[in-house]
Design a protein around this motif. Structure first.
Motif, PDB file in Angstrom:
ATOM      1  N   PRO A  53      -8.852  10.612   2.039  1.00 38.32           N
ATOM      2  CA  PRO A  53      -8.686  11.407   3.264  1.00 38.32           C
ATOM      3  C   PRO A  53      -7.920  10.690   4.369  1.00 38.32           C
ATOM      4  O   PRO A  53      -7.384  11.346   5.271  1.00 38.32           O
ATOM      5  CB  PRO A  53     -10.136  11.693   3.685  1.00 38.32           C
ATOM      6  CG  PRO A  53     -10.971  10.675   2.985  1.00 38.32           C
ATOM      7  CD  PRO A  53     -10.265  10.359   1.710  1.00 38.32           C
ATOM      8  N   ALA A  54      -7.841   9.343   4.328  1.00 40.39           N
ATOM      9  CA  ALA A  54      -7.132   8.600   5.374  1.00 40.39           C
ATOM     10  C   ALA A  54      -5.696   8.261   4.986  1.00 40.39           C
ATOM     11  O   ALA A  54      -5.011   7.559   5.724  1.00 40.39           O
ATOM     12  CB  ALA A  54      -7.892   7.310   5.701  1.00 40.39           C
ATOM     13  N   ALA A  55      -5.236   8.771   3.858  1.00 41.70           N
ATOM     14  CA  ALA A  55      -3.912   8.394   3.357  1.00 41.70           C
ATOM     15  C   ALA A  55      -2.801   9.072   4.142  1.00 41.70           C
ATOM     16  O   ALA A  55      -2.973  10.140   4.715  1.00 41.70           O
ATOM     17  CB  ALA A  55      -3.793   8.751   1.875  1.00 41.70           C
ATOM     18  N   GLU A  56      -1.638   8.417   4.126  1.00 37.61           N
ATOM     19  CA  GLU A  56      -0.419   8.982   4.697  1.00 37.61           C
ATOM     20  C   GLU A  56       0.366   9.684   3.588  1.00 37.61           C
ATOM     21  O   GLU A  56       0.248   9.329   2.416  1.00 37.61           O
ATOM     22  CB  GLU A  56       0.443   7.883   5.316  1.00 37.61           C
ATOM     23  CG  GLU A  56      -0.170   7.233   6.546  1.00 37.61           C
ATOM     24  CD  GLU A  56      -0.022   8.103   7.776  1.00 37.61           C
ATOM     25  OE1 GLU A  56       0.850   8.987   7.771  1.00 37.61           O
ATOM     26  OE2 GLU A  56      -0.800   7.904   8.727  1.00 37.61           O
ATOM     27  N   HIS A  57       1.175  10.650   3.974  1.00 34.55           N
ATOM     28  CA  HIS A  57       2.003  11.373   3.012  1.00 34.55           C
ATOM     29  C   HIS A  57       3.476  11.214   3.380  1.00 34.55           C
ATOM     30  O   HIS A  57       3.848  11.351   4.541  1.00 34.55           O
ATOM     31  CB  HIS A  57       1.672  12.879   2.999  1.00 34.55           C
ATOM     32  CG  HIS A  57       0.294  13.189   2.514  1.00 34.55           C
ATOM     33  ND1 HIS A  57       0.039  13.700   1.264  1.00 34.55           N
ATOM     34  CD2 HIS A  57      -0.910  13.058   3.108  1.00 34.55           C
ATOM     35  CE1 HIS A  57      -1.267  13.870   1.120  1.00 34.55           C
ATOM     36  NE2 HIS A  57      -1.857  13.491   2.231  1.00 34.55           N
ATOM     37  N   ASP A 102     -13.102   4.707   0.383  1.00 32.87           N
ATOM     38  CA  ASP A 102     -12.755   6.076   0.738  1.00 32.87           C
ATOM     39  C   ASP A 102     -11.712   6.141   1.850  1.00 32.87           C
ATOM     40  O   ASP A 102     -10.901   7.054   1.900  1.00 32.87           O
ATOM     41  CB  ASP A 102     -14.007   6.850   1.179  1.00 32.87           C
ATOM     42  CG  ASP A 102     -14.951   7.124   0.019  1.00 32.87           C
ATOM     43  OD1 ASP A 102     -14.475   7.116  -1.129  1.00 32.87           O
ATOM     44  OD2 ASP A 102     -16.152   7.322   0.256  1.00 32.87           O
ATOM     45  N   HIS A 103     -11.736   5.152   2.758  1.00 33.06           N
ATOM     46  CA  HIS A 103     -10.828   5.166   3.897  1.00 33.06           C
ATOM     47  C   HIS A 103      -9.543   4.375   3.628  1.00 33.06           C
ATOM     48  O   HIS A 103      -8.851   3.986   4.562  1.00 33.06           O
ATOM     49  CB  HIS A 103     -11.529   4.600   5.138  1.00 33.06           C
ATOM     50  CG  HIS A 103     -12.025   3.190   4.945  1.00 33.06           C
ATOM     51  ND1 HIS A 103     -13.267   2.923   4.388  1.00 33.06           N
ATOM     52  CD2 HIS A 103     -11.456   1.984   5.200  1.00 33.06           C
ATOM     53  CE1 HIS A 103     -13.437   1.615   4.334  1.00 33.06           C
ATOM     54  NE2 HIS A 103     -12.366   1.013   4.819  1.00 33.06           N
ATOM     55  N   ALA A 104      -9.227   4.120   2.348  1.00 38.21           N
ATOM     56  CA  ALA A 104      -7.994   3.390   2.030  1.00 38.21           C
ATOM     57  C   ALA A 104      -6.789   4.120   2.615  1.00 38.21           C
ATOM     58  O   ALA A 104      -6.633   5.323   2.432  1.00 38.21           O
ATOM     59  CB  ALA A 104      -7.836   3.252   0.516  1.00 38.21           C
ATOM     60  N   ASN A 105      -5.964   3.371   3.358  1.00 37.68           N
ATOM     61  CA  ASN A 105      -4.844   4.012   4.066  1.00 37.68           C
ATOM     62  C   ASN A 105      -3.527   3.833   3.316  1.00 37.68           C
ATOM     63  O   ASN A 105      -2.518   3.457   3.900  1.00 37.68           O
ATOM     64  CB  ASN A 105      -4.730   3.473   5.496  1.00 37.68           C
ATOM     65  CG  ASN A 105      -4.499   1.972   5.519  1.00 37.68           C
ATOM     66  OD1 ASN A 105      -4.717   1.298   4.515  1.00 37.68           O
ATOM     67  ND2 ASN A 105      -4.062   1.457   6.645  1.00 37.68           N
ATOM     68  N   GLU A 160       0.826  -1.208   0.000  1.00 38.03           N
ATOM     69  CA  GLU A 160       0.000   0.000   0.000  1.00 38.03           C
ATOM     70  C   GLU A 160       0.860   1.258   0.000  1.00 38.03           C
ATOM     71  O   GLU A 160       0.857   2.061   0.933  1.00 38.03           O
ATOM     72  CB  GLU A 160      -0.955  -0.036   1.191  1.00 38.03           C
ATOM     73  CG  GLU A 160      -1.960  -1.181   1.062  1.00 38.03           C
ATOM     74  CD  GLU A 160      -3.060  -1.114   2.090  1.00 38.03           C
ATOM     75  OE1 GLU A 160      -2.874  -0.441   3.130  1.00 38.03           O
ATOM     76  OE2 GLU A 160      -4.109  -1.715   1.856  1.00 38.03           O
ATOM     77  N   LEU A 161       1.592   1.398  -1.095  1.00 37.08           N
ATOM     78  CA  LEU A 161       2.473   2.552  -1.275  1.00 37.08           C
ATOM     79  C   LEU A 161       2.485   2.909  -2.749  1.00 37.08           C
ATOM     80  O   LEU A 161       2.688   2.050  -3.601  1.00 37.08           O
ATOM     81  CB  LEU A 161       3.888   2.210  -0.815  1.00 37.08           C
ATOM     82  CG  LEU A 161       4.894   3.356  -0.984  1.00 37.08           C
ATOM     83  CD1 LEU A 161       5.330   3.886   0.377  1.00 37.08           C
ATOM     84  CD2 LEU A 161       6.121   2.870  -1.720  1.00 37.08           C
TER      85      LEU A 161
END
Length: 218
Positions: free
Chosen positions: A190-194, A167-170, A107-108
């Motif tokens: 909206p739940a993603a990391e940066h 929508d909440h895919a992290n 998941e990157l």
């Protein structure tokens, strides 16, 4: 054509010299310039003809790569009876790459954009992941009119629909901090990391702090 293929930036005056030396021909500068244009067009292809063949290219992608997703966007046309439309955007995700990513995805995703050269300017957007060997895994690409929030939202929404992501895919995204990309990610995921790309950080940092010592510290 061989000379221009080997050195596309060869000057007209240099071509004149080569013609005079090799063939003992005296050619005017304008005639040499026109000849170079024709040769370049044969080597690179005609941009207008290539855009006109875009649907044939898409059909070939579908034939050779089952499961491929292609999405077109064209400019609004005032006349609904017009036989042609003006190209605006395209999104491509090859079927085998999509299925491979779904099966063993990490998941990157790295996101980047690049300028397109030629008579029809634009931006090429790309999304890449990592394979089990930590190698680059190309996932999807798109061509848009400009790199901004709107085009990034459209591109990310295409990926989201293609991979059936909620929508909440992290996912963790590594962008290049270009204009509009961070708010676009926030809106679609909206739940993603940066995480920011170190190479791009260094490119910005070395404008003020140069040298190996600063690079090593980074």
């Amino acid at each position: 054509m061989n000379q221009i293929a080997a050195n596309p930036n060869i000057s007209v005056s240099r071509l004149q010299e080569e013609l005079g030396r090799k063939y003992e021909l005296s050619v005017t500068k304008m005639k040499t310039f026109r000849t170079k244009l024709k040769a370049t067009k044969k080597i690179e292809g005609d941009f207008k003809v290539q855009y006109a063949s875009l649907r044939d290219y898409v059909m070939e992608l579908h034939r050779t790569n089952p499961g491929t997703t292609v999405k077109f966007v064209v400019e609004p046309e005032c006349n609904p009876h017009a036989p042609t439309r003006i190209f605006k955007r395209i999104y491509v995700c090859l079927g085998p790459l999509k299925e491979g990513f779904k099966e063993c995805r990490r998941e990157l995703l790295g996101l980047d954009g690049a300028f397109m050269k030629g008579p029809y300017p634009g931006q090429m957007l790309t999304a890449v992941g990592l394979d089990p060997n930590n190698g680059i895994y190309p996932l999807a690409y798109g061509i848009v009119e400009a790199e901004n929030k709107g085009s990034w939202i459209w591109f990310l929404q295409c990926i989201k629909d293609d991979l059936d992501l909620p929508d909440h895919a992290n996912f963790t995204f590594i962008p290049d901090r270009q204009k509009g990309i961070i708010p676009a990610i926030t809106q679609v995921f909206p739940a993603a990391e940066h995480r920011f790309c170190v190479r791009h950080i260094w490119q910005n940092m070395k404008l003020q702090w140069r040298g190996v010592a600063f690079k090593d510290c980074l």
